[in-house]
Motif scaffolding. Structure first.
Motif, PDB file in Angstrom:
ATOM      1  N   GLU A  72      47.203  57.444  40.531  1.00  0.00           N
ATOM      2  CA  GLU A  72      46.143  56.437  40.382  1.00  0.00           C
ATOM      3  C   GLU A  72      45.334  56.384  41.674  1.00  0.00           C
ATOM      4  N   LEU A  73      44.045  56.645  41.559  1.00  0.00           N
ATOM      5  CA  LEU A  73      43.135  56.603  42.702  1.00  0.00           C
ATOM      6  C   LEU A  73      42.438  55.246  42.713  1.00  0.00           C
ATOM      7  N   TRP A  74      42.596  54.497  43.810  1.00  0.00           N
ATOM      8  CA  TRP A  74      41.980  53.181  43.973  1.00  0.00           C
ATOM      9  C   TRP A  74      40.696  53.326  44.782  1.00  0.00           C
ATOM     10  N   HIS A  75      39.661  52.539  44.420  1.00  0.00           N
ATOM     11  CA  HIS A  75      38.358  52.550  45.088  1.00  0.00           C
ATOM     12  C   HIS A  75      38.004  51.112  45.457  1.00  0.00           C
ATOM     13  N   PHE A  76      37.566  50.864  46.672  1.00  0.00           N
ATOM     14  CA  PHE A  76      37.151  49.518  47.092  1.00  0.00           C
ATOM     15  C   PHE A  76      35.672  49.307  46.765  1.00  0.00           C
ATOM     16  N   TYR A  77      35.340  48.094  46.208  1.00  0.00           N
ATOM     17  CA  TYR A  77      33.949  47.777  45.881  1.00  0.00           C
ATOM     18  C   TYR A  77      33.410  46.560  46.623  1.00  0.00           C
ATOM     19  N   ALA A  78      34.093  45.404  46.545  1.00  0.00           N
ATOM     20  CA  ALA A  78      33.500  44.182  47.100  1.00  0.00           C
ATOM     21  C   ALA A  78      34.580  43.152  47.419  1.00  0.00           C
ATOM     22  N   GLY A  79      34.188  42.163  48.250  1.00  0.00           N
ATOM     23  CA  GLY A  79      35.087  41.071  48.588  1.00  0.00           C
ATOM     24  C   GLY A  79      35.965  41.415  49.775  1.00  0.00           C
ATOM     25  N   SER A  80      37.109  40.769  49.830  1.00  0.00           N
ATOM     26  CA  SER A  80      38.083  40.988  50.892  1.00  0.00           C
ATOM     27  C   SER A  80      38.781  42.327  50.703  1.00  0.00           C
ATOM     28  N   SER A  81      39.263  42.860  51.800  1.00  0.00           N
ATOM     29  CA  SER A  81      40.136  44.026  51.693  1.00  0.00           C
ATOM     30  C   SER A  81      41.415  43.597  50.980  1.00  0.00           C
ATOM     31  N   LEU A  82      42.167  44.571  50.494  1.00  0.00           N
ATOM     32  CA  LEU A  82      43.446  44.252  49.875  1.00  0.00           C
ATOM     33  C   LEU A  82      44.483  45.236  50.348  1.00  0.00           C
TER      34      LEU A  82
END
Length: 169
Positions: A72-82
């Motif tokens: 599973e490849l995760w991509h960051f878009y908006a808001g706080s980091s996780l």
């Protein structure tokens, strides 16, 4: 301009509750499929080449420990980091910080390997995290396993504290 908070994204993207926690919407499922006989034995049938979703966590919500049979490849878009909390099959714990602050060790994209247990938390509990997840071979709920607290603690006693925080059952 309208402030983009979690409610904005839930409405605009048409997100719904996810069984592991948070909100999601499938945005892509390839038309083509991989035949069952061409997949590793861990798969119970044919699978789409790839799938993708939006995924949103709000505040102190968490994505409960689970695993799937594909990378599973995760991509960051908006808001706080996780933080994606990964317990590898070997038992090694590997936190992944997904976000836009590369100088602080965050990344825009990261991979969770097939079979690893993982969960996620928003780094700023006053905010939200909007990310995307791409799965290949494509996601199928037959490949999804939600972690059971007692079983995971028996298998990975060194991570008891994390497991207690990141499981619901």
């Amino acid at each position: 301009m309208l402030t983009k908070n979690a409610g904005y994204w839930i409405e605009k993207l048409g997100l719904q509750k996810h069984p592991e926690g948070g909100y999601y919407k499938e945005t892509y499922r390839s038309d083509e499929e991989i035949a069952h006989e061409n997949l590793p034995k861990r798969f119970s049938g044919r699978r789409n080449f790839s799938t993708a979703i939006y995924f949103l966590l709000v505040g102190t919500e968490f994505s409960a420990l689970h695993r799937i049979k594909s990378d599973e490849l995760w991509h960051f878009y908006a808001g706080s980091s996780l933080t994606i909390h990964v317990v590898e099959q070997s038992g090694n714990y590997r936190p992944i910080k997904l976000g836009e602050n590369l100088d602080e060790g965050e990344a825009f994209q990261a991979v969770v390997k097939a079979g690893d247990w993982f969960s996620a938390t928003v780094n700023n509990p006053q905010s939200y995290s909007l990310v995307g997840c791409t799965v290949a071979p494509g996601f199928d709920f037959n490949d999804f396993e939600l972690g059971k607290r007692e079983e995971l603690i028996k298998r990975y006693p060194q991570h008891q504290s994390l497991i207690e925080k990141m499981t619901r059952v």
